[in-house]
Design an enzyme around this catalytic site. Structure first.
Site, PDB file in Angstrom:
ATOM      1  N   ASP A  74      67.291  46.925  56.505  1.00  0.00           N
ATOM      2  CA  ASP A  74      67.315  45.908  57.552  1.00  0.00           C
ATOM      3  C   ASP A  74      66.094  44.988  57.426  1.00  0.00           C
ATOM      4  OD1 ASP A  74      68.505  45.103  60.189  1.00  0.00           O
ATOM      5  OD2 ASP A  74      66.492  45.619  60.900  1.00  0.00           O
ATOM      6  N   GLU A 130      68.731  43.450  53.298  1.00  0.00           N
ATOM      7  CA  GLU A 130      69.395  42.482  54.188  1.00  0.00           C
ATOM      8  C   GLU A 130      68.501  41.263  54.318  1.00  0.00           C
ATOM      9  OE1 GLU A 130      70.375  41.308  58.722  1.00  0.00           O
ATOM     10  OE2 GLU A 130      68.633  42.456  58.118  1.00  0.00           O
TER      11      GLU A 130
END
Ligand code: CA
Ligand code: CA
Length: 630
Positions: free
Chosen positions: A346, A375
């Site tokens: 993330d 990400e």
């Protein structure tokens, strides 16, 4: 519960409260036979620095237990933490060790387990995700409730489970996902990506005027606890094992960038530089350009890397070596303990870059082939390529072996939009593919149409199944690792209306008593079955198609909205044609001869029908995937 609570034996007459004898050790266990034999233990207990002094050690360290040598002891600013540098002997045997510290007035014994590594690593677990996989993303709280007894767990701050409130927890869990492994097999899915599963023991937080629970998992409060509302450590391990038994891989979602303000790293930080502190709340500027811009300012880069995502998510300073080691060891620990096959990381573009390379390299050292998707929600192909192995001459070279490919996502959405502009519509998809030269291996890009942070694709295409099929076709036939967001296959819809909760609804049929059960053919409408069958047919075909999974690509300039490309290798040639134009169109066979030589027909992989090239005509919004035959 893996975090071992150990006891402090005090053999003086000093009084100690019961709490003083509680201690946490991180990582909670380790393994013999790791390639990196160094291990740093973080010991946390009130005033532990008074009990474990800075040892005077010889250059070789001192033997601490069978097969374990103590190399150094570190004190930090906060006396509640001590860090021990250990070396595990190459020939150390698995078993429980007692690490013993005897100093005047105290006698401390820490039980610590060295386990045997799984013999299945890199055989049936920790396998990595490749372009042969088809990844399915879900939010565990919103997929299926397999165990209503864990919906509310005593002791957690948030005591609500309420399906009528879109911001509350809904009770979904690992057991619910495990119950549907056959559904994934039927759909052709080979790997599951769950949004984070680590404990989020927070109150409901104010975001955008709503009181939101940590149902999505992105607010960690203790790295070494899996959230008990999902099933805890044992539930997660059981789920990972059951998935692997079915030949389905698991991707875990990591967050190195931030933690919840309820995490003890925030309430009791080991050092004053553990968190990137600011005089007042300072969000990142979200501009990835600050990291690679040859003209960029140090000021902008610092705000990008050290700003806080929200005011309740303190930003971690991965430049602190103790914190970096903690995070790296946690990634390795989770991979070995649960056998996860890949990591989705993330907020990748907000983390210290050297740290990211270090954690990736450490994971790959122990688990060759493990996949790491950063990400990086970026605005250019260069930005996308920057965060993975690339061919560009940037000053910093990222080493992640994969990346979440937002540019291909935006291009697929553009293609489904049917616009006919020079750089729009399907032309954007053509142009995006043409820029693949910046990636070292674009087959490793994770491609998708939507995710838990975006409008659901079926709503983006105005609930037009033909346009959705265009996207599904590209998703499953373009180069890369396709990822589907849960429910798209049964036409779940919605856009984000001031909140992302609207795109995170419960999967219909995931809860006992749901009026509709879209897990079954009978529970789906004709249109939902059409979508499901389309994905299932194409994904299951793709599984055995070397051309679609690992083959080369040749694409042709779109002509009046007709976009054609080939995927091919020595075994197979596949043609993919999509008509995004306004009129019916015949493929331009005379321009494709470099790929069609020797073939006169194709087998439609969806219908099974064999057609000669000449009889093929595509209506507007129609697409075709065909295996060329003689
Ligand atoms: Ca439950
Ligand atoms: Ca950061």
């Amino acid at each position: 519960m893996k975090r071992i609570i150990v006891f402090l034996f005090i053999i003086t007459t000093l009084q100690a409260s019961a709490n003083d004898s509680l201690m946490s050790v991180y990582p909670s266990n380790w393994w013999v036979g790791m390639k990196n034999r160094n291990l740093q233990l973080m010991i946390r207990s009130k005033n532990i620095a008074e009990i474990i002094p800075v040892y005077k050690l010889s250059a070789n360290g001192i033997p601490l237990a069978d097969g374990i040598t103590l190399k150094s002891v570190h004190h930090v600013e906060n006396p509640n933490y001590v860090f021990l540098d250990l070396v595990i002997a190459a020939n150390a045997k698995p078993g429980i060790r007692v690490l013993e510290f005897v100093v005047p007035g105290y006698h401390l014994r820490i039980q610590y387990e060295l386990m045997a590594k799984s013999k299945e690593d890199c055989k049936t677990r920790a396998l990595g995700i490749t372009s042969k996989d088809f990844l399915y993303l879900m939010i565990p709280d919103r997929f299926s409730n397999g165990d209503p007894s864990n919906d509310v767990v005593p002791g957690y701050r948030d005591q609500t489970s309420d399906r009528t409130n879109m911001w509350a927890r809904h009770g979904g869990d690992f057991k619910g996902i495990e119950n549907h492994l056959d559904y994934f097999k039927q759909l052709g899915v080979t790997a599951l990506w769950l949004t984070p599963i680590i404990e989020n023991n927070t109150d409901r937080m104010e975001e955008g005027g709503n009181k939101i629970a940590g149902y999505h998992g992105y607010w960690f409060t203790d790295h070494y606890e899996v959230d008990k509302r999902l099933g805890g450590d044992s539930g997660y391990l059981a789920f990972c094992n059951a998935a692997h038994k079915k030949g389905i891989k698991v991707v875990q979602d990591a967050i190195y960038n931030h933690i919840s303000k309820e995490h003890f790293f925030a309430t009791d930080p080991p050092t004053s530089d553990w968190i990137n502190n600011w005089p007042k709340f300072t969000p990142p500027n979200h501009r990835e350009e600050t990291l690679f811009d040859p003209y960029g300012s140090a000021y902008d880069k610092k705000v990008m890397l050290d700003g806080w995502f929200t005011d309740h998510l303190p930003d971690l300073n991965q430049r602190n070596p103790f914190l970096a080691t903690f995070l790296i060891q946690h990634a390795i620990w989770s991979t070995e303990y649960f056998g996860v096959d890949g990591w989705r990381v993330d907020t990748y573009k907000y983390c210290d870059e050297q740290f990211l390379n270090n954690v990736n390299a450490a994971l790959e050292k122990e688990f060759p082939g493990i996949t790491i998707f950063g990400e990086a929600w970026v605005n250019s192909v260069i930005g996308n390529a920057y965060f993975t192995q690339n061919t560009m001459g940037a000053a910093f070279k990222h080493n992640a072996n994969s990346v979440i490919d937002f540019q291909t996502c935006f291009a697929i959405l553009s293609g489904m939009g049917l616009s006919q502009g020079w750089t729009e519509g399907v032309n954007k998809l053509y142009m995006t593919m043409a820029q693949d030269l910046v990636y070292k291996n674009p087959l490793r890009n994770c491609i998708f149409m939507d995710n838990h942070d975006m409008d659901r694709v079926y709503s983006v295409v105005d609930e037009d199944l033909d346009r959705l099929k265009l996207g599904l076709t590209w998703l499953l036939t373009l180069r890369g690792i396709p990822q589907l967001y849960y429910g798209t296959e049964v036409l779940m819809k919605n856009k984000k209306t001031n909140t992302d909760a609207t795109v995170r609804e419960d999967f219909p049929g995931g809860w006992k008593g749901d009026p509709v059960n879209r897990f079954t053919t009978a529970g789906r409408t004709a249109q939902e079955n059409e979508a499901f069958n389309y994905v299932s047919t194409l994904a299951n075909y793709r599984k055995n198609s070397s051309a679609l999974t690992t083959g080369k690509t040749t694409q042709f300039i779109p002509f009046r909205g007709l976009y054609t490309y080939f995927r091919y290798d020595n075994r197979q040639t596949i043609i993919v044609i999509a008509n995004t134009g306004n009129n019916s169109a015949k493929p331009r066979w005379n321009t494709y001869t470099e790929r069609t030589a020797g073939f006169t027909k194709l087998k439609n992989v969806i219908t099974g029908q064999t057609l000669t090239f000449d009889e093929i005509e595509l209506k507007p919004k129609e697409c075709l995937v065909g295996e060329l035959v003689n």
